[in-house]
Motif scaffolding. Sequence first.
Motif, PDB file in Angstrom:
ATOM      1  N   THR A   1      34.778  -6.352  62.496  1.00  0.00           N
ATOM      2  CA  THR A   1      34.955  -5.636  63.552  1.00  0.00           C
ATOM      3  C   THR A   1      35.905  -6.020  64.657  1.00  0.00           C
ATOM      4  O   THR A   1      36.904  -4.930  65.077  1.00  0.00           O
ATOM      5  CB  THR A   1      33.693  -5.450  64.460  1.00  0.00           C
ATOM      6  OG1 THR A   1      32.683  -5.359  63.677  1.00  0.00           O
ATOM      7  CG2 THR A   1      33.833  -4.153  65.511  1.00  0.00           C
TER       8      THR A   1
ATOM      9  N   SER B   1      25.078  -7.413  64.007  1.00  0.00           N
ATOM     10  CA  SER B   1      23.817  -6.685  63.502  1.00  0.00           C
ATOM     11  C   SER B   1      23.322  -7.636  62.272  1.00  0.00           C
ATOM     12  O   SER B   1      22.088  -7.450  61.790  1.00  0.00           O
ATOM     13  CB  SER B   1      23.998  -5.319  62.846  1.00  0.00           C
ATOM     14  OG  SER B   1      25.382  -5.536  62.135  1.00  0.00           O
TER      15      SER B   1
ATOM     16  N   HIS C   1      29.964   7.281  62.469  1.00  0.00           N
ATOM     17  CA  HIS C   1      30.416   7.451  63.942  1.00  0.00           C
ATOM     18  C   HIS C   1      31.475   6.562  64.463  1.00  0.00           C
ATOM     19  O   HIS C   1      31.876   6.533  65.664  1.00  0.00           O
ATOM     20  CB  HIS C   1      29.063   7.393  64.651  1.00  0.00           C
ATOM     21  CG  HIS C   1      28.480   6.174  64.719  1.00  0.00           C
ATOM     22  ND1 HIS C   1      27.028   6.452  64.460  1.00  0.00           N
ATOM     23  CD2 HIS C   1      28.719   4.901  64.666  1.00  0.00           C
ATOM     24  CE1 HIS C   1      26.608   4.868  64.519  1.00  0.00           C
ATOM     25  NE2 HIS C   1      27.584   4.333  64.480  1.00  0.00           N
TER      26      HIS C   1
ATOM     27  N   HIS D   1      29.644  -8.957  62.031  1.00  0.00           N
ATOM     28  CA  HIS D   1      29.052  -8.253  63.228  1.00  0.00           C
ATOM     29  C   HIS D   1      27.561  -8.889  63.322  1.00  0.00           C
ATOM     30  O   HIS D   1      26.856  -9.329  62.512  1.00  0.00           O
ATOM     31  CB  HIS D   1      29.085  -6.806  62.761  1.00  0.00           C
ATOM     32  CG  HIS D   1      28.516  -5.817  63.731  1.00  0.00           C
ATOM     33  ND1 HIS D   1      27.282  -5.541  64.109  1.00  0.00           N
ATOM     34  CD2 HIS D   1      29.282  -5.015  64.744  1.00  0.00           C
ATOM     35  CE1 HIS D   1      26.983  -4.774  64.925  1.00  0.00           C
ATOM     36  NE2 HIS D   1      28.232  -4.468  65.445  1.00  0.00           N
TER      37      HIS D   1
ATOM     38  N   ASP E   1      29.518  -5.067  54.108  1.00  0.00           N
ATOM     39  CA  ASP E   1      29.215  -4.545  55.434  1.00  0.00           C
ATOM     40  C   ASP E   1      30.713  -3.642  55.783  1.00  0.00           C
ATOM     41  O   ASP E   1      31.708  -4.337  56.051  1.00  0.00           O
ATOM     42  CB  ASP E   1      29.217  -5.429  56.496  1.00  0.00           C
ATOM     43  CG  ASP E   1      28.921  -4.551  57.688  1.00  0.00           C
ATOM     44  OD1 ASP E   1      29.223  -3.555  58.013  1.00  0.00           O
ATOM     45  OD2 ASP E   1      28.770  -5.315  58.838  1.00  0.00           O
TER      46      ASP E   1
ATOM     47  N   GLY F   1      22.700   4.085  62.248  1.00  0.00           N
ATOM     48  CA  GLY F   1      24.115   3.267  62.205  1.00  0.00           C
ATOM     49  C   GLY F   1      24.226   2.310  61.254  1.00  0.00           C
ATOM     50  O   GLY F   1      23.497   2.106  60.548  1.00  0.00           O
TER      51      GLY F   1
HETATM   52  C1  LIG Z   1      29.829  -1.519  64.297  1.00  0.00           C
HETATM   53  C2  LIG Z   1      29.578  -2.251  63.077  1.00  0.00           C
HETATM   54  C3  LIG Z   1      28.323  -2.271  62.873  1.00  0.00           C
HETATM   55  C4  LIG Z   1      27.185  -1.777  63.437  1.00  0.00           C
HETATM   56  O1  LIG Z   1      27.433  -0.493  63.646  1.00  0.00           O
HETATM   57  P1  LIG Z   1      26.322   0.397  64.683  1.00  0.00           P
HETATM   58  O2  LIG Z   1      26.776   1.613  64.212  1.00  0.00           O
HETATM   59  O3  LIG Z   1      27.063  -0.005  66.037  1.00  0.00           O
HETATM   60  O4  LIG Z   1      25.042   0.071  64.514  1.00  0.00           O
HETATM   61  C5  LIG Z   1      28.115  -3.423  61.859  1.00  0.00           C
HETATM   62  N1  LIG Z   1      29.093  -3.932  61.021  1.00  0.00           N
HETATM   63  C6  LIG Z   1      30.413  -3.848  61.409  1.00  0.00           C
HETATM   64  C7  LIG Z   1      31.313  -4.565  60.636  1.00  0.00           C
HETATM   65  C8  LIG Z   1      30.509  -2.916  62.513  1.00  0.00           C
HETATM   66  O5  LIG Z   1      31.972  -2.883  62.753  1.00  0.00           O
END
Ligand SMILES: *Cc1c(COP(=O)(O)O)cnc(C)c1O
Length: 410
Positions: free
Chosen positions: A202, A149, A261, A147, A229, A111
């Motif tokens: 996001t 992450s 996804h 995000h 990103d 992901g």
């Molecule tokens: C959704 C998203 C992520 C993380 O993605 P996953 O597929 O849920 O791990 C990272 N950065 C951004 C900008 C996102 O929108």
Amino acid sequence: MHWEKYPHKKIKQTVFDALKKNLDYRTEDVLGLPATYLDPEVFYQDAPFLKDAPYMQTMVANPNHIGCHTLGDAEPAFLGTQAIEKELIGICATQIFSAKEQNYDGYVASGGTEANIESLWVHRNLYMREYGAQAHEIAVVYSADTHYSIPKGVNLLQLQSVLLPVEDDTREIDFDAMRARMHKAQSDGLKYFILIMNMSTTMFGSVDNVEQAMEIMEGLPCEYRIHVDGAYGGFIYPFTRTNESLTFKNPKINSFSIDAHKLVQSPYGTGICLLRKGLIEYALTDEAEYVKGKDYTLVGSRSGANAIAVWMILRTYGSEGWKAKILKLIDRTDRLCENLDERGIRYFRNPAMNIVAIRAEDIPETIAHEYLLVPDTHESKPNWLKIVVMEHVTQGKIDKFLFALDGWKQ
Ligand SMILES: *Cc1c(COP(=O)(O)O)cnc(C)c1O
């Protein structure tokens, strides 16, 4: 930007040919590989619909795409489907993000989270190996709308961070604050920076201004590289705007994360990590000795069917068809915004994107609840509620939402 659209027959043939090139556990004498097709008691091979379902067929055959296949040496058992993954990575790198031929590496990660962490990992190791940097001298620089992450990766990799505030109305990075925080970071002993640029956040669909951020970084006596990103906007923004400074043509950009996804509607487990050639080696785990070609990825074993699914979607549309699909979503978002304007409802929207973040005060809680608008926070009273105009967000559903608002206002 161009990739060809294939008719279903050609897609099917390509995938079935690839599966034939993979090792067949039914007919070959395979004793050592701890992998096989899906349990035949449950997922029987002779189910009639499989004849016309290349993705399902790949799921049943269950190829393992462990490792990175743009580098050459890979697990020979699955060369057929790995070649399709390689083609997919090539389309994304060269056609969407303008990489030069053969000048990239990448893989289908679990992901956006993994793709982001892989890139942070690569950069951390690059600074450590090439510059003798210590982890406490390396900082990730990112906006408050980034995000989660990214802070997750910062924590895992024991890096420092420089958080950049954004303007409330425009969601732009506050560049005066950035200048000040970068000076402070330097006086605190930080020397090496990984600048995260969102190719859409996001929550808001805002795209960071890379030129302005670079101007600040260039003025400082430090090392920096950029990771983009694009997990949310990577399959949208490049189709609605031409912005070379957010492609591999920008020499400071080393990597992109994109998610298939989300907007591409592929199965979960299809984030895509793209890196400039010569960088993924910094994530090499030399101890992965039982894997032919070693391992350059974070995840280890991963389903080859995921790569097939994304490739099939991109080939079904072709670049022109994909662009048309995205523009349809953008038109629908435009129309929603006009309707909000007519009602005096305040919102943020980047015209290149399909997200509308509405001021929470302008929407009653009951309606926000009923239509599953996503709040910017679940912990306190939200400031923003977003609508993401995707395939399932039809004009009919939008109209219904607007009628509900009208009923509330009267
Ligand atoms: C959704 C998203 C992520 C993380 O993605 P996953 O597929 O849920 O791990 C990272 N950065 C951004 C900008 C996102 O929108």
